[in-house]
Write an enzyme that holds these catalytic residues in place. Sequence first.
Site, PDB file in Angstrom:
ATOM      1  N   ASN A 270     -20.102   0.093  -6.874  1.00 31.08           N
ATOM      2  CA  ASN A 270     -20.678  -1.388  -6.439  1.00 31.08           C
ATOM      3  C   ASN A 270     -20.743  -1.766  -8.106  1.00 31.08           C
ATOM      4  OD1 ASN A 270     -21.749  -4.102  -6.431  1.00 31.08           O
ATOM      5  ND2 ASN A 270     -22.482  -3.305  -4.253  1.00 31.08           N
ATOM      6  N   ALA A 271     -19.825  -2.627  -8.226  1.00 26.97           N
ATOM      7  CA  ALA A 271     -19.984  -3.373  -9.785  1.00 26.97           C
ATOM      8  C   ALA A 271     -18.873  -4.449  -9.861  1.00 26.97           C
ATOM      9  CB  ALA A 271     -19.798  -2.288 -10.897  1.00 26.97           C
TER      10      ALA A 271
ATOM     11  N   PHE B 223     -11.288  -4.310  -6.789  1.00 21.46           N
ATOM     12  CA  PHE B 223     -11.244  -5.329  -5.748  1.00 21.46           C
ATOM     13  C   PHE B 223     -11.128  -4.448  -4.532  1.00 21.46           C
ATOM     14  CE2 PHE B 223     -10.053  -7.814  -9.592  1.00 21.46           C
ATOM     15  CZ  PHE B 223     -11.135  -8.352  -9.759  1.00 21.46           C
TER      16      PHE B 223
ATOM     17  N   ARG C 293       1.035  -1.247   0.006  1.00 20.76           N
ATOM     18  CA  ARG C 293       0.059   0.110   0.037  1.00 20.76           C
ATOM     19  C   ARG C 293       0.799   1.248  -0.083  1.00 20.76           C
ATOM     20  NH1 ARG C 293      -3.737  -3.379   3.158  1.00 20.76           N
ATOM     21  NH2 ARG C 293      -2.651  -3.353   4.855  1.00 20.76           N
TER      22      ARG C 293
ATOM     23  N   ASP D 165     -15.948  -2.558  -6.071  1.00 22.29           N
ATOM     24  CA  ASP D 165     -16.066  -3.696  -5.161  1.00 22.29           C
ATOM     25  C   ASP D 165     -17.634  -4.050  -5.408  1.00 22.29           C
ATOM     26  OD1 ASP D 165     -14.150  -5.046  -3.128  1.00 22.29           O
ATOM     27  OD2 ASP D 165     -16.366  -5.599  -2.788  1.00 22.29           O
TER      28      ASP D 165
ATOM     29  N   ASP E 264      -6.150  -6.163  -7.249  1.00 26.23           N
ATOM     30  CA  ASP E 264      -5.914  -7.008  -6.056  1.00 26.23           C
ATOM     31  C   ASP E 264      -7.062  -8.049  -5.939  1.00 26.23           C
ATOM     32  OD1 ASP E 264      -4.854  -8.107  -3.923  1.00 26.23           O
ATOM     33  OD2 ASP E 264      -5.472  -6.542  -2.519  1.00 26.23           O
TER      34      ASP E 264
ATOM     35  N   CYS F 191      -2.778 -13.244  -5.261  1.00 26.55           N
ATOM     36  CA  CYS F 191      -2.451 -14.046  -3.853  1.00 26.55           C
ATOM     37  C   CYS F 191      -2.746 -15.493  -3.788  1.00 26.55           C
ATOM     38  CB  CYS F 191      -3.503 -13.520  -2.791  1.00 26.55           C
ATOM     39  SG  CYS F 191      -5.209 -13.828  -3.421  1.00 26.55           S
TER      40      CYS F 191
END
Length: 393
Positions: free
Chosen positions: A274-275, A225, A209, A247, A297, A337
């Site tokens: 929001n999507a 994300f 970050r 997100d 991410d 990740c």
Amino acid sequence: MTAILTLEAGREKSLLRRHPWIFASAIRHIGGKPRKGDTVDVLASDGRWLGRGAYSPDSAMRVRIWTFEQNEVVDNAFFLRRIEQAARARQHLLEHTNACRLVAAECDGLPGITIDLYAKVLVCQLLSAGAEKHRDKIVWALRKLYPEHAILERSDVQIREKEGLPLLTQTLHGEIPELVEIEENGLRFLVDVKNGHKTGYYLDQRNNRQLVANYARDREVLNCFSYTGAMAVYCLQGGATHVTNLDVSDSALEMAARHIALNGLLQERCTQLNADVFAQLRAYRAEGRQFDLIVLDPPKFVENKRHLTQACRGYKDINLLALQLLKPEGILATFSCSGLMPEELFHKVVADAALDAGRSVQFLRKLSQAEDHPVLSTYPEGYYLKGLICRVV
């Protein structure tokens, strides 16, 4: 009496290299009747003592090794010693934050045990039969080391089902607040330890970050994300002109807005959208929209090796779309990740995405998990988070 487990001939090589896993196919004979989570001694086919671990009859990973020292007993003192050693190695981090991963499972010699520190709350994940068996010892050690802290268990991870264990969340000691406020590099965040992703917050991205924020000054940022928007706060603090958090969770986006206010930043500098990320990136491309900096991410795409090819397609698609949306000299910070995604393959996927997007990119920096998520030299599986900072040229 401790049960004895004898390996097939030639199957001791990984243990001699001190890798902590034994699979069912490596076992020739089990002497005694160990129950789930019981401690067993592991011998080579010629009778040599190799290690002492926790037995898991329901899992293909039949034993996880606690110790390679024959005189070391797996008792209360064992867990106190291991947790104290792990905590001591992270003490220097607490100069800049009051939240970190205190115990990183196999990489700290405690297979199946993850413990995160959030201010005055400890969050445990006990993900193996051995961890389940010794829950009381682990709690005893934590209460001895951290007498003023509350303890929450977040063993709500699917891997427990492979161990024949139920998913559960429970308070082990003290009172758990609805939200825990933490500090990180001078910034403030609220963590929902009971319901948030993982144990409530992405501690492993702490360093990244800050590194990404170094590229944010005077740039418009798309944070994909975004979860609760920690990356957005860093970027705005670093001088970004505007950040869009993208997100699919309303509650995460609401928390992201709270984080903007909590850190004294202007709400008009951050949009909460929001999507679905894949669909929205395509919509932006159709509109001709562009950004100066894009952060990708995504959640884990690779659950097992069979899904690796499919995951590569997903990573390539999302990176291709992001690269098409970047302005010349724009920056892409992209992550995986997925522990089963090799670093070299991830880099190749990003390079192939750039080629198909018709963009030339420079790889400026390789990124990884923060140092409180160490990788044990004998356990390379502990390396899971990899990332790249790229520049369009």
